[in-house]
Design an enzyme around this catalytic site. Structure first.
Site, PDB file in Angstrom:
ATOM      1  N   ASP A 165      -2.340   0.817   6.091  1.00 30.57           N
ATOM      2  CA  ASP A 165      -1.220   0.662   5.168  1.00 30.57           C
ATOM      3  C   ASP A 165      -0.081  -0.110   5.829  1.00 30.57           C
ATOM      4  O   ASP A 165       0.485   0.321   6.832  1.00 30.57           O
ATOM      5  CB  ASP A 165      -0.726   2.044   4.728  1.00 30.57           C
ATOM      6  CG  ASP A 165       0.159   2.004   3.499  1.00 30.57           C
ATOM      7  OD1 ASP A 165       0.985   1.084   3.392  1.00 30.57           O
ATOM      8  OD2 ASP A 165       0.010   2.901   2.643  1.00 30.57           O
ATOM      9  N   HIS A 196      -2.473  -0.761   1.886  1.00 29.04           N
ATOM     10  CA  HIS A 196      -1.695  -0.186   0.787  1.00 29.04           C
ATOM     11  C   HIS A 196      -2.208  -0.728  -0.549  1.00 29.04           C
ATOM     12  O   HIS A 196      -2.593  -1.881  -0.663  1.00 29.04           O
ATOM     13  CB  HIS A 196      -0.229  -0.566   0.980  1.00 29.04           C
ATOM     14  CG  HIS A 196       0.709   0.112   0.048  1.00 29.04           C
ATOM     15  ND1 HIS A 196       1.168   1.397   0.252  1.00 29.04           N
ATOM     16  CD2 HIS A 196       1.282  -0.323  -1.102  1.00 29.04           C
ATOM     17  CE1 HIS A 196       1.989   1.733  -0.723  1.00 29.04           C
ATOM     18  NE2 HIS A 196       2.073   0.702  -1.554  1.00 29.04           N
TER      19      HIS A 196
END
Length: 227
Positions: A165, A196
């Protein structure tokens, strides 16, 4: 699947709109930073098709009602970040709580929530601060800053964490996982090699395999705890 409708939710601070579809136990679908756009409406329809009353509230209404951006242009990204920086997280959680109360007044019985991106953080806080019967968060950002509230989680929470992420570094991920791994109401899933928004259809970092895995877990989770 029938098209959803716009409904009005009243709060002590005023009223805001939400997109609603389906019948059955309720799921509040918590927006990303782009507002209640086509992606969020499609997700709402997705949960409705699974046998739930799905409701996606406009949480940016205090800034500007009806915001709908995409993740396709740099200009829209900058607008989205600007709105996020103006957003009052505590008021947002209050609005989710009001949406849950609205959902229960519809006669659907149990009510839970699922959130993505900004909504992933709000989902975590919803589990901490509201009576949500079951809550799921996808790649929530800044959860590590609110871990002191974890002691108030009294009903099931599932978090999907993207190992790569861009907005949650490995140290923050470890802090969250270490703090929550032994909580008897929390289930954690970490997805290796994905970034993400890996579950956002059409997004730059969409990963079909990871999204399918996470969505199957979410579906089973809600069917178990809300069905």
């Amino acid at each position: 699947m029938a098209t959803g409708e716009q409904v009005t939710i009243k709060t002590p601070d005023g009223e805001f709109m939400a997109y609603q579809n389906g019948e059955g136990p309720a799921i509040v679908v918590i927006q990303e930073i782009f507002g209640v756009n086509q992606v969020m409406r499609d997700l709402t329809d997705h949960y409705a098709a699974q046998g739930f009353t799905a409701i996606c509230p406009d949480l940016f209404w205090r800034i500007k009602p009806g915001i709908q951006l995409t993740d396709k242009t740099e200009e829209e990204w900058q607008q989205a970040f600007d709105y996020m920086n103006q957003f009052d997280i505590d008021k947002g959680v209050d609005d989710i709580g009001e949406t849950l109360r609205y959902a229960r007044r519809q006669g659907g019985g149990k009510a839970g929530a699922v959130g993505y991106c900004l909504g992933g953080l709000l989902a975590y806080l919803t589990a901490c601060r509201t009576g949500s019967d079951a809550t799921v968060g996808y790649y929530g950002v800044n959860i590590d800053k609110y871990l002191g509230e974890a002691k108030t989680i009294a009903k099931p929470l599932m978090l999907h964490i993207a190992a790569e992420d861009r907005f949650v570094d490995k140290d923050a991920q470890k802090t969250v996982m270490d703090a929550l791994k032994d909580h008897d109401q929390v289930t954690l899933h970490r997805y290796e090699g994905v970034d993400h928004a890996f579950a956002r259809p059409g997004g730059e970092h969409f990963d079909a395999k990871a999204a399918e895995n996470a969505n199957a877990r979410t579906r089973a989770f809600f069917q178990s705890h809300l069905g």
